[in-house]
Design a protein around this motif. Structure first.
Motif, mmCIF file in Angstrom:
data_model
loop_
_atom_site.group_PDB
_atom_site.id
_atom_site.type_symbol
_atom_site.label_atom_id
_atom_site.label_comp_id
_atom_site.label_asym_id
_atom_site.label_seq_id
_atom_site.Cartn_x
_atom_site.Cartn_y
_atom_site.Cartn_z
ATOM 1 N N MET A 1 26.138 -19.033 -6.754
ATOM 2 C CA MET A 1 25.913 -19.600 -6.140
ATOM 3 C C MET A 1 26.308 -18.515 -4.562
ATOM 4 O O MET A 1 26.847 -18.411 -4.271
ATOM 5 C CB MET A 1 26.764 -21.422 -5.137
ATOM 6 C CG MET A 1 25.682 -22.430 -6.374
ATOM 7 S SD MET A 1 24.025 -22.816 -5.729
ATOM 8 C CE MET A 1 24.045 -23.435 -3.859
ATOM 9 N N PRO A 44 25.837 -28.187 -12.844
ATOM 10 C CA PRO A 44 25.064 -28.323 -12.260
ATOM 11 C C PRO A 44 24.471 -30.441 -11.425
ATOM 12 O O PRO A 44 25.995 -31.099 -11.974
ATOM 13 C CB PRO A 44 23.562 -29.024 -13.083
ATOM 14 C CG PRO A 44 23.950 -28.412 -14.604
ATOM 15 C CD PRO A 44 25.379 -27.941 -14.189
ATOM 16 N N VAL A 69 22.518 -28.547 -7.225
ATOM 17 C CA VAL A 69 22.331 -27.149 -8.550
ATOM 18 C C VAL A 69 21.605 -28.488 -9.556
ATOM 19 O O VAL A 69 21.364 -29.545 -10.135
ATOM 20 C CB VAL A 69 23.397 -27.152 -8.639
ATOM 21 C CG1 VAL A 69 23.220 -26.207 -9.695
ATOM 22 C CG2 VAL A 69 24.025 -26.625 -7.681
ATOM 23 N N ALA A 73 20.889 -20.727 -9.910
ATOM 24 C CA ALA A 73 21.050 -20.871 -9.209
ATOM 25 C C ALA A 73 20.852 -20.996 -7.242
ATOM 26 O O ALA A 73 18.336 -21.265 -7.123
ATOM 27 C CB ALA A 73 21.631 -19.450 -8.593
ATOM 28 N N VAL A 74 21.191 -21.371 -6.609
ATOM 29 C CA VAL A 74 20.652 -21.833 -5.246
ATOM 30 C C VAL A 74 21.329 -21.211 -4.495
ATOM 31 O O VAL A 74 22.663 -21.601 -4.148
ATOM 32 C CB VAL A 74 20.551 -23.745 -4.942
ATOM 33 C CG1 VAL A 74 20.497 -23.896 -3.993
ATOM 34 C CG2 VAL A 74 19.887 -24.335 -6.281
#
Length: 674
Positions: A1, A44, A69, A73-74
């Protein structure tokens, strides 16, 4: 992330936080605190992230983002531009933020937030996140107030939002608030202090403080309902008086007084017998007459326990000499008691009250009332047998006849000694040296051979301030005694010793560096912000140094109320304009200018009228300046005169300064003569 902050300028001192919204498990974000970027490893789930950072005394940010999530990836961006100012708005147009604390409370019990840097604005991302609450705690004081000019009122306001609106401004009216007046007494002399508060049930991590003057009164407007912790911070922050927790209803409530003398231990101790051991635990810290507990980090305590037969004697002395207090300099408690086989010791406790004292705990021409009461621990009975007073710090004692005392006009202090007994052959004699002040002004004092000399402030140079800025400086003095020097202290004041209109306390006790077996050079350090500590023009001019030193023998000392002097001055400035340019030889040159000096109330440079300023001239090719003439400024500080053009050269104005203003020489203006 990946996390990033988009900000208007470089980010420093930032913190990033991430929590799982279903479990409130905290996850660490990696990254430099001076970088707008960070990274984290997250499984997640649904998350809430917070970025916290600030620009000291300018603006602070609490930025909030939620995200989910899944299998990839964010990247999460905190946009500073999306935040909105949060604050309190009242119907009092003169009230401004003095300081504030803003924080988020999360479902798992975590808190994230800060105390802002004084009047700095705070911006928060509007949000609606289940389990997250924004809380505000803010102090408002009168615009322009400072430690030198304390605010006559204080708004102590609280608010929370579980859903932060697009415009998170908490609007309140004075009529909606609780109102009360707090009276603050001084311990002999006028000094500065800070009145602080914090939420009892919603602890933010700090007290919010606003400056107050002792003695004085402050009208408080408070959010009704919540309970707050309160304390009065004294000296360099190393001493305090704890006020009772308070929760007020809307409308007016009776006022309270804090700091009424005499100061002495008022809480019962917890001394016990445990087997063959006597464990003595008696509070040495002083409290005021209403029982508000005080602490003094610079105080010292000595104690001795002796036994003769089955009678034990516990002798405890609490000694405190600090810049901001003349009172209760030594408190001695002497207990005689028989110990039980096990459990709490049957000691006597005392309460002493004095009525008829003024705001500095001083007696005047009228008689004062003196009362004393005794109580026995463990269910016994106790009574006061004798009350004595002394006007020479305990050298001679006189038994009080009745419960009133007319203090001699020549007495600077009154000491008290109270003896009480109980029904179990117990006894307590408590001596309070300088329990309250008398009508006379205390002179300089010397006990033994301790001496103070060579007092120097700021290296001997004037302290000068413009319209803003701070200064760190020292006051040094030489202390000597045949027994050697154990320590010292100093503070600065403007005006009379007992009733100064300006006080600057050191940041801590002086550091005394030994120079011989009998002498030391003591250095007291000061930090001064002109907008806080000298916020009145009248404070410019002569200041005085009060210095104190005590010897290594434990008894000798010197207390000099006017040990040295220095000047604090307002910065002066000059401008110049000589015209016409160029000019024909023999023609007239008009030279103008303006003399201004720093205004410590408007925070601007103001015209300085009716001052004599010198016009100087330097011929081209030379470095010497010659006086042309003296000119007096008009009421606006303007200067104007004429001279005959003789040769190429420069003109300038120069002002010699005065007791409250710095000397200054302005820039030069070159004139081409043809």
């Amino acid at each position: 992330m990946k996390f990033a902050i988009t900000a208007s300028t470089a980010v420093s001192g930032r913190f990033m936080y991430v929590w799982d919204r279903s479990t409130w498990q905290y996850h660490v974000v990696q990254g430099d605190r001076d970088s707008p970027n960070g990274t984290a490893q997250l499984p997640p789930g649904d998350y809430v992230a917070v970025a916290r950072y600030g620009y000291f005394r300018q603006r602070n940010y609490l930025l909030v983002r939620t995200f989910t999530v899944t299998s990839a990836a964010v990247s999460v961006t905190f946009a500073e531009s999306g935040a909105r100012e949060t604050a309190f708005a009242t119907d009092d147009a003169t009230a401004v933020r003095a300081t504030s604390a803003y924080w988020l409370e999360l479902g798992g019990g975590d808190k994230v937030g800060f105390t802002s840097g004084g009047p700095a604005k705070t911006y928060v991302t509007p949000f609606a996140v289940a389990g997250v609450t924004l809380r505000l705690h803010e102090l408002l004081t009168k615009a322009g107030s400072s430690a030198a000019v304390p605010s006559p009122y204080r708004y102590d306001l609280q608010r929370s939002w579980s859903t932060v609106p697009a415009s998170p401004i908490a609007k309140v009216t004075t009529a909606q608030l609780a109102k009360t007046v707090t009276t603050l007494r001084a311990q002999g002399v006028t000094t500065n202090a800070a009145l602080g508060s914090s939420l009892k049930d919603r602890w933010s991590g700090s007290y919010l403080e606003s400056p107050v003057r002792l003695p004085g009164t402050v009208t408080e407007y408070v959010t009704p309902g919540p309970t707050v912790h309160r304390k009065l911070t004294l000296g360099a922050g190393d001493s305090s008086v704890v006020l009772p927790d308070r929760a007020l209803p809307a409308g007016e409530s009776p006022g309270t007084t804090v700091g009424a003398g005499p100061f002495l231990p008022r809480a019962a101790g917890s001394s016990v017998r445990d087997g063959d051991e006597l464990r003595m635990s008696e509070p040495a810290a002083y409290a005021d007459a209403d029982g508000n507990a005080g602490s003094d980090a610079r105080a010292s305590v000595t104690a001795k326990l002796t036994t003769e037969g089955d009678v034990h004697h516990y002798d405890q002395t609490f000694t405190r000499r600090v810049a901001w207090s003349q009172l209760s300099t030594r408190i001695r408690s002497e207990w005689d008691f028989r110990a039980p086989d096990q459990g709490p010791l049957p000691l006597i406790d005392l309460g002493v009250g004095v009525t008829g004292l003024d705001a500095r705990n001083r007696a005047g021409a009228a008689a004062v009332g003196i009362t004393a009461s005794a109580s026995a621990r463990g269910g016994g009975t106790a009574e006061v047998g004798k009350v004595e007073y002394s006007t020479d710090d305990g050298a001679e004692w006189t038994e009080l006849d009745g419960d009133t005392l007319t203090v001699p006009a020549t007495a600077a202090f009154v000491s008290l000694r109270v003896t009480a007994t109980d029904d179990r052959d117990g006894r307590l004699r408590r001596t309070v040296i300088r329990a309250f002040a008398g009508p006379a002004t205390a002179p300089d004092e010397t006990s033994g051979a301790t001496r103070i000399s060579n007092v120097v402030v700021n290296g001997g140079a004037d302290l000068t301030f413009g319209v803003s800025g701070s200064r760190v400086f020292t006051a040094t003095f030489t202390a000597s005694d045949p027994a050697g020097i154990a320590g010292g202290d100093a503070y600065l004041y403007h005006g009379a010793y007992a009733t100064p209109d300006g006080v600057i306390l050191a940041t801590g006790p002086a550091d005394c560096e030994k120079t011989s077996n009998t002498a030391a050079v003591c250095t007291a350090r000061f930090a001064m912000d002109v907008k806080v500590d000298a916020a009145r023009n009248a404070l410019a001019g002569a200041w005085t140094v009060a210095a104190w030193s005590h010897a290594a023998d434990g008894t000798s000392f010197a207390d000099r109320h006017a040990a040295g002097a220095f000047s604090m001055k307002r910065v002066s400035k000059l401008t110049v304009d000589a015209s016409p340019e160029p000019v024909t030889k023999g023609k007239t040159i008009t030279v103008t200018g303006t003399l201004t000096r720093a205004g410590w109330e408007s925070w601007t440079y103001q015209g300085y009228g009716s001052r004599t300023v010198t016009l100087q001239y330097s011929k081209k090719g030379t470095t010497a300046w010659k006086t042309v003439k003296s000119v007096k400024t008009d009421s606006a500080g303007k200067l104007k005169t004429t001279v005959k053009a003789s040769a190429d050269g420069s003109f300038r104005w120069t002002y010699a300064g005065d007791a409250a203003s710095t000397a200054t020489t302005g820039p030069t203006d070159y004139v081409d003569v043809r």
